[in-house]
Design a protein around this motif. Sequence first.
Motif, PDB file in Angstrom:
ATOM      1  N   GLY A   1      25.536  23.611 117.060  1.00 18.01           N
ATOM      2  CA  GLY A   1      25.096  24.118 118.353  1.00 18.01           C
ATOM      3  C   GLY A   1      24.092  23.262 119.090  1.00 18.01           C
ATOM      4  O   GLY A   1      23.608  23.663 120.152  1.00 18.01           O
ATOM      5  N   LEU A   2      23.743  22.094 118.531  1.00 14.56           N
ATOM      6  CA  LEU A   2      22.740  21.249 119.167  1.00 14.56           C
ATOM      7  C   LEU A   2      23.347  20.167 120.054  1.00 14.56           C
ATOM      8  O   LEU A   2      22.646  19.240 120.441  1.00 14.56           O
ATOM      9  N   ARG A   3      24.619  20.264 120.348  1.00 13.74           N
ATOM     10  CA  ARG A   3      25.267  19.225 121.150  1.00 13.74           C
ATOM     11  C   ARG A   3      24.645  19.115 122.543  1.00 13.74           C
ATOM     12  O   ARG A   3      24.415  18.029 123.047  1.00 13.74           O
ATOM     13  N   GLY A   4      24.361  20.266 123.164  1.00 22.21           N
ATOM     14  CA  GLY A   4      23.755  20.230 124.497  1.00 22.21           C
ATOM     15  C   GLY A   4      22.372  19.598 124.486  1.00 22.21           C
ATOM     16  O   GLY A   4      22.023  18.830 125.384  1.00 22.21           O
ATOM     17  N   LEU A   5      21.574  19.904 123.455  1.00 21.33           N
ATOM     18  CA  LEU A   5      20.238  19.313 123.357  1.00 21.33           C
ATOM     19  C   LEU A   5      20.327  17.805 123.146  1.00 21.33           C
ATOM     20  O   LEU A   5      19.576  17.035 123.756  1.00 21.33           O
ATOM     21  N   PHE A   6      21.248  17.367 122.287  1.00 24.11           N
ATOM     22  CA  PHE A   6      21.405  15.933 122.067  1.00 24.11           C
ATOM     23  C   PHE A   6      21.907  15.227 123.319  1.00 24.11           C
ATOM     24  O   PHE A   6      21.568  14.068 123.565  1.00 24.11           O
ATOM     25  N   SER A   7      22.721  15.910 124.115  1.00 22.31           N
ATOM     26  CA  SER A   7      23.175  15.311 125.371  1.00 22.31           C
ATOM     27  C   SER A   7      22.015  15.103 126.336  1.00 22.31           C
ATOM     28  O   SER A   7      21.968  14.116 127.068  1.00 22.31           O
ATOM     29  N   LEU A   8      21.051  16.046 126.330  1.00 18.05           N
ATOM     30  CA  LEU A   8      19.875  15.888 127.187  1.00 18.05           C
ATOM     31  C   LEU A   8      18.951  14.778 126.683  1.00 18.05           C
ATOM     32  O   LEU A   8      18.379  14.029 127.472  1.00 18.05           O
ATOM     33  N   ILE A   9      18.810  14.678 125.359  1.00 19.74           N
ATOM     34  CA  ILE A   9      17.875  13.700 124.789  1.00 19.74           C
ATOM     35  C   ILE A   9      18.487  12.304 124.761  1.00 19.74           C
ATOM     36  O   ILE A   9      17.842  11.320 125.159  1.00 19.74           O
TER      37      ILE A   9
ATOM     38  N   THR B   1      31.444  18.314 115.627  1.00 23.32           N
ATOM     39  CA  THR B   1      32.766  18.910 115.752  1.00 23.32           C
ATOM     40  C   THR B   1      33.802  17.861 116.094  1.00 23.32           C
ATOM     41  O   THR B   1      34.916  17.854 115.558  1.00 23.32           O
ATOM     42  N   GLN B   2      33.430  16.930 116.993  1.00 24.68           N
ATOM     43  CA  GLN B   2      34.364  15.854 117.331  1.00 24.68           C
ATOM     44  C   GLN B   2      34.572  14.918 116.146  1.00 24.68           C
ATOM     45  O   GLN B   2      35.662  14.421 115.906  1.00 24.68           O
ATOM     46  N   ARG B   3      33.501  14.680 115.378  1.00 21.66           N
ATOM     47  CA  ARG B   3      33.639  13.830 114.197  1.00 21.66           C
ATOM     48  C   ARG B   3      34.612  14.446 113.199  1.00 21.66           C
ATOM     49  O   ARG B   3      35.453  13.753 112.625  1.00 21.66           O
ATOM     50  N   MET B   4      34.516  15.752 112.966  1.00 24.14           N
ATOM     51  CA  MET B   4      35.393  16.400 112.010  1.00 24.14           C
ATOM     52  C   MET B   4      36.840  16.389 112.475  1.00 24.14           C
ATOM     53  O   MET B   4      37.766  16.297 111.674  1.00 24.14           O
ATOM     54  N   MET B   5      37.034  16.482 113.796  1.00 28.07           N
ATOM     55  CA  MET B   5      38.390  16.378 114.314  1.00 28.07           C
ATOM     56  C   MET B   5      38.935  14.964 114.129  1.00 28.07           C
ATOM     57  O   MET B   5      40.120  14.767 113.862  1.00 28.07           O
ATOM     58  N   GLN B   6      38.072  13.964 114.265  1.00 30.39           N
ATOM     59  CA  GLN B   6      38.508  12.588 114.081  1.00 30.39           C
ATOM     60  C   GLN B   6      38.850  12.307 112.622  1.00 30.39           C
ATOM     61  O   GLN B   6      39.696  11.466 112.327  1.00 30.39           O
TER      62      GLN B   6
END
Length: 246
Positions: free
Chosen positions: A179-187, A197-202
Amino acid sequence: MAEDLVLDTAIRDWVLIPLSVVMVLIGILRYFVSKLMRSNQVPDAKIVKEGQVVIRARNLRAAANFIPFKSFRARRVYFSNEENGLLFVPKGQAQNPQAQMFSDPNMAMDMMKKNLSMIIPQTLTFAWVNFFFSGFVAAKIPFPLTQRFRSMLQNGIDLSTVDVSYVSSRSWYFLNLFGLRGLFSLILGEENATDDTQRMMQMSGFGFDASKSLSAEKDGLDIVQHEWALPKFEQRAEAVLRRLVG
């Protein structure tokens, strides 16, 4: 009947906040480690060209009704005709992305580095959380939830009498993990390497299958029904301008 619990403020200070801060710091550290491990390999020009063709065809489908029918038909023939169309892939030229990865050692090495940069930190973090914070009720959701959320929010707590809105420390770890994707996008910006989630899909696939993407886009472009959305727009624009000038 579910029981209400009184959470100690020490759990907030010594479990909830440290766990959240550590997850953010690990995500930022993993981002910079991934940048250091990323190779400077130049992407294949053919793969880049095929990706751009897919994007152009997708934009044509989205804006088909805003160009005249003749223009749309000419562009569709340019993309999807079966002689020299950009989206047409002959049957014998389809490439297997798995074979492409194994034939290119640099691609396989990059895939292994990306997977290791995710698996190792998260394995160590989960072991740390499971050893020090297992069994804590760390927080409470400020709104009621159904019983379906119990397994997701109360991992590590086997008490059916506890209200579903209470969150265990182990579940709080997983909520922060995904759930921290939005925070990492800001930082770190939108192009960050901490989207688990994208890594696991890859990890479930081995690359970009250009032939399938081109074929799917060709099929989508062939079934588009053109409906001119701007009939007589020049006359209407001229009438509006005449009213404004007059």
